[in-house]
Motif scaffolding. Sequence first.
Motif, PDB file in Angstrom:
ATOM      1  N   THR A   1     -49.034  21.487  33.027  1.00 13.83           N
ATOM      2  CA  THR A   1     -49.644  20.182  32.788  1.00 13.83           C
ATOM      3  C   THR A   1     -48.977  19.550  31.579  1.00 13.83           C
ATOM      4  O   THR A   1     -48.425  20.246  30.708  1.00 13.83           O
ATOM      5  CB  THR A   1     -51.157  20.296  32.486  1.00 13.83           C
ATOM      6  OG1 THR A   1     -51.316  21.150  31.356  1.00 13.83           O
ATOM      7  CG2 THR A   1     -51.928  20.820  33.675  1.00 13.83           C
ATOM      8  N   ILE A   2     -49.059  18.235  31.521  1.00 12.54           N
ATOM      9  CA  ILE A   2     -48.485  17.525  30.385  1.00 12.54           C
ATOM     10  C   ILE A   2     -49.244  17.879  29.111  1.00 12.54           C
ATOM     11  O   ILE A   2     -48.643  18.086  28.055  1.00 12.54           O
ATOM     12  CB  ILE A   2     -48.483  16.006  30.663  1.00 12.54           C
ATOM     13  CG1 ILE A   2     -47.351  15.721  31.662  1.00 12.54           C
ATOM     14  CG2 ILE A   2     -48.336  15.196  29.385  1.00 12.54           C
ATOM     15  CD1 ILE A   2     -47.146  14.289  32.018  1.00 12.54           C
ATOM     16  N   SER A   3     -50.568  18.027  29.211  1.00 13.17           N
ATOM     17  CA  SER A   3     -51.321  18.403  28.003  1.00 13.17           C
ATOM     18  C   SER A   3     -50.874  19.777  27.505  1.00 13.17           C
ATOM     19  O   SER A   3     -50.733  19.989  26.299  1.00 13.17           O
ATOM     20  CB  SER A   3     -52.828  18.366  28.257  1.00 13.17           C
ATOM     21  OG  SER A   3     -53.164  19.201  29.330  1.00 13.17           O
ATOM     22  N   GLY A   4     -50.609  20.699  28.433  1.00 11.24           N
ATOM     23  CA  GLY A   4     -50.115  22.023  28.044  1.00 11.24           C
ATOM     24  C   GLY A   4     -48.796  21.931  27.301  1.00 11.24           C
ATOM     25  O   GLY A   4     -48.614  22.564  26.250  1.00 11.24           O
ATOM     26  N   LEU A   5     -47.887  21.123  27.828  1.00  9.39           N
ATOM     27  CA  LEU A   5     -46.581  20.946  27.170  1.00  9.39           C
ATOM     28  C   LEU A   5     -46.743  20.345  25.778  1.00  9.39           C
ATOM     29  O   LEU A   5     -46.131  20.790  24.810  1.00  9.39           O
ATOM     30  CB  LEU A   5     -45.685  19.992  27.982  1.00  9.39           C
ATOM     31  CG  LEU A   5     -44.906  20.479  29.196  1.00  9.39           C
ATOM     32  CD1 LEU A   5     -43.943  19.399  29.661  1.00  9.39           C
ATOM     33  CD2 LEU A   5     -44.151  21.762  28.884  1.00  9.39           C
ATOM     34  N   LEU A   6     -47.592  19.314  25.683  1.00  2.00           N
ATOM     35  CA  LEU A   6     -47.709  18.573  24.416  1.00  2.00           C
ATOM     36  C   LEU A   6     -48.428  19.393  23.346  1.00  2.00           C
ATOM     37  O   LEU A   6     -48.079  19.323  22.165  1.00  2.00           O
ATOM     38  CB  LEU A   6     -48.426  17.239  24.644  1.00  2.00           C
ATOM     39  CG  LEU A   6     -47.663  16.243  25.518  1.00  2.00           C
ATOM     40  CD1 LEU A   6     -48.519  15.000  25.778  1.00  2.00           C
ATOM     41  CD2 LEU A   6     -46.338  15.840  24.861  1.00  2.00           C
ATOM     42  N   LEU A   7     -49.430  20.160  23.756  1.00  2.00           N
ATOM     43  CA  LEU A   7     -50.191  20.935  22.775  1.00  2.00           C
ATOM     44  C   LEU A   7     -49.371  22.109  22.233  1.00  2.00           C
ATOM     45  O   LEU A   7     -49.692  22.667  21.195  1.00  2.00           O
ATOM     46  CB  LEU A   7     -51.518  21.415  23.387  1.00  2.00           C
ATOM     47  CG  LEU A   7     -52.484  20.266  23.721  1.00  2.00           C
ATOM     48  CD1 LEU A   7     -53.711  20.779  24.459  1.00  2.00           C
ATOM     49  CD2 LEU A   7     -52.901  19.485  22.472  1.00  2.00           C
ATOM     50  N   ASP A   8     -48.275  22.446  22.941  1.00  2.00           N
ATOM     51  CA  ASP A   8     -47.371  23.505  22.460  1.00  2.00           C
ATOM     52  C   ASP A   8     -46.390  22.997  21.402  1.00  2.00           C
ATOM     53  O   ASP A   8     -45.710  23.787  20.755  1.00  2.00           O
ATOM     54  CB  ASP A   8     -46.552  24.070  23.638  1.00  2.00           C
ATOM     55  CG  ASP A   8     -47.293  25.211  24.317  1.00  2.00           C
ATOM     56  OD1 ASP A   8     -48.322  25.638  23.763  1.00  2.00           O
ATOM     57  OD2 ASP A   8     -46.856  25.642  25.399  1.00  2.00           O
ATOM     58  N   LEU A   9     -46.295  21.671  21.271  1.00  5.78           N
ATOM     59  CA  LEU A   9     -45.320  21.115  20.314  1.00  5.78           C
ATOM     60  C   LEU A   9     -45.829  21.289  18.882  1.00  5.78           C
ATOM     61  O   LEU A   9     -47.030  21.243  18.627  1.00  5.78           O
ATOM     62  CB  LEU A   9     -45.105  19.625  20.582  1.00  5.78           C
ATOM     63  CG  LEU A   9     -44.498  19.251  21.937  1.00  5.78           C
ATOM     64  CD1 LEU A   9     -44.468  17.730  22.093  1.00  5.78           C
ATOM     65  CD2 LEU A   9     -43.091  19.827  22.069  1.00  5.78           C
ATOM     66  N   ALA A  10     -44.893  21.459  17.958  1.00  6.58           N
ATOM     67  CA  ALA A  10     -45.264  21.628  16.549  1.00  6.58           C
ATOM     68  C   ALA A  10     -45.838  20.324  15.985  1.00  6.58           C
ATOM     69  O   ALA A  10     -46.696  20.340  15.100  1.00  6.58           O
ATOM     70  CB  ALA A  10     -44.038  22.061  15.748  1.00  6.58           C
ATOM     71  N   GLU A  11     -45.375  19.212  16.518  1.00 12.16           N
ATOM     72  CA  GLU A  11     -45.745  17.911  15.951  1.00 12.16           C
ATOM     73  C   GLU A  11     -46.160  16.976  17.088  1.00 12.16           C
ATOM     74  O   GLU A  11     -45.521  16.952  18.146  1.00 12.16           O
ATOM     75  CB  GLU A  11     -44.492  17.333  15.254  1.00 12.16           C
ATOM     76  CG  GLU A  11     -44.724  16.080  14.469  1.00 12.16           C
ATOM     77  CD  GLU A  11     -43.391  15.501  13.961  1.00 12.16           C
ATOM     78  OE1 GLU A  11     -43.414  14.384  13.441  1.00 12.16           O
ATOM     79  OE2 GLU A  11     -42.340  16.154  14.115  1.00 12.16           O
ATOM     80  N   LYS A  12     -47.216  16.218  16.865  1.00  9.61           N
ATOM     81  CA  LYS A  12     -47.645  15.255  17.887  1.00  9.61           C
ATOM     82  C   LYS A  12     -46.654  14.095  17.946  1.00  9.61           C
ATOM     83  O   LYS A  12     -46.361  13.482  16.914  1.00  9.61           O
ATOM     84  CB  LYS A  12     -49.035  14.739  17.533  1.00  9.61           C
ATOM     85  CG  LYS A  12     -49.582  13.738  18.544  1.00  9.61           C
ATOM     86  CD  LYS A  12     -50.932  13.170  18.085  1.00  9.61           C
ATOM     87  CE  LYS A  12     -51.296  11.949  18.887  1.00  9.61           C
ATOM     88  NZ  LYS A  12     -52.463  11.256  18.364  1.00  9.61           N
TER      89      LYS A  12
END
Length: 194
Positions: free
Chosen positions: A68-79
């Motif tokens: 999911t896109i939320s899964g990908l984004l929440l794994d990033l160090a920075e928003k």
Amino acid sequence: MSKVTFYYGTMNAGKTTLLLQAAFNYKEQGLVPIIIKPSIDTRTGTDASIASRVGLSQPCLLLGPDQTISGLLLDLAEKPDIVIVDEIHFLTAHQAKDLLNHAVMHDQAFICYGLRNDYKGQAFEASSILMANADSLKEVKTICRCGKKATHVVRYFENGEIDLGFQQIQIGGNESYRSMCRVCHTHTLQRGTI
Ligand SMILES: [Zn+2]
């Protein structure tokens, strides 16, 4: 800002060039864009980049069919300041709804690019979810051979015959695509040749 913008159009309308320009504009302002595309699109190889027909390219994150896109984004160090999604029509319905939900829950702005309909004139599921829910809809226009605005696409083989076999998601192969207005699209499907 949780705004979701959907740039929709037919094929070869320049959506990818617009996307790359948008990413460049954000970077120029000192903001952080993230580009995501579904991994089903293998046209640029497996090096995870987006390339436009005019020769620009940018690295991107690949979204697998089970992610999911939320899964990908929440794994990033920075928003990121903005999330730019290419080929939105290849997302599943679940992935499209997750994107809309993530925008609100994490106050995340999205710009999405994709096709409205397939070569039979039928809506892509993710695109119709975006059409129904995006905060802003923007049409990317291109021209049919008759001079009217193109809104549809046909798929044809090298010999000029129209491909009427139905597989909505098909990448590569020996087919080509041409964008047309709805009138030329209807006549072309009836005639069976480009
Ligand atoms: Zn036309």
